[in-house]
Design a protein around this motif. Structure first.
Motif, short mmCIF file in Angstrom:
data_model
loop_
_atom_site.label_atom_id
_atom_site.label_comp_id
_atom_site.label_asym_id
_atom_site.label_seq_id
_atom_site.Cartn_x
_atom_site.Cartn_y
_atom_site.Cartn_z
N MET A 190 0.86 -1.19 0.00
CA MET A 190 0.00 0.00 0.00
C MET A 190 0.90 1.24 0.00
O MET A 190 1.95 1.27 0.62
CB MET A 190 -0.91 -0.02 1.22
N ILE A 191 0.44 2.25 -0.67
CA ILE A 191 1.15 3.52 -0.74
C ILE A 191 1.14 4.19 0.63
O ILE A 191 0.11 4.24 1.29
CB ILE A 191 0.51 4.43 -1.79
N SER A 196 -2.10 1.41 -5.66
CA SER A 196 -1.19 0.29 -5.44
C SER A 196 -1.45 -0.83 -6.44
O SER A 196 -0.52 -1.42 -6.99
CB SER A 196 -1.32 -0.25 -4.02
N ASN A 214 3.67 3.86 -6.65
CA ASN A 214 4.19 4.00 -5.30
C ASN A 214 3.96 5.40 -4.73
O ASN A 214 4.41 5.74 -3.66
CB ASN A 214 5.67 3.61 -5.22
N LYS A 250 -5.43 2.06 -2.28
CA LYS A 250 -5.48 0.66 -2.71
C LYS A 250 -5.55 0.57 -4.23
O LYS A 250 -4.87 -0.26 -4.85
CB LYS A 250 -6.68 -0.04 -2.07
#
Length: 110
Positions: free
Chosen positions: A1-2, A74, A79, A71
């Motif tokens: 996840m970012i 990702s 990123n 989400k």
């Protein structure tokens, strides 16, 4: 996840460069006010000031839309997200749409 520190309303990050623009990432939530929430909100409007029941509802909807956007980005292979924004719209009686969106990108350190 970012990570949330790799999301910006701007179009870049200090000490990082965008190496690939992937596309739009978004998260959408549609929330409704409950009968109890409407009643309590109506009571709070009598006294004025912050209507905390609605503030909490808005904060939760924004949080959920933000998480869905992260989400989505990702899943696209990003990123980071640049040009991040929120929008909200009433779409019916007691229904509010909250949209979080931005450009999913790949960044690398300079």
């Amino acid at each position: 996840m970012i990570r949330s520190d790799f999301i910006t309303t701007g179009f870049g990050f200090q000490r990082y460069r965008v190496v690939r623009e992937i596309g739009i990432a978004h998260g959408i939530v549609v929330r409704s006010r409950s009968i109890v929430g409407n009643f309590l909100g109506s009571l709070q409007t009598i006294f004025g000031g912050n209507i905390s029941i609605y503030t909490e509802l808005c904060e939760e909807a924004r949080k959920q839309a933000f998480e869905k956007m992260m989400k989505d980005a990702s899943g696209l292979g990003a990123n980071a997200i640049i040009g991040f924004r929120f929008e909200s719209t009433d779409i019916g009686q007691g229904l509010t749409e909250v949209l979080a969106y931005g450009t999913a990108v790949e960044v690398t350190p300079m």
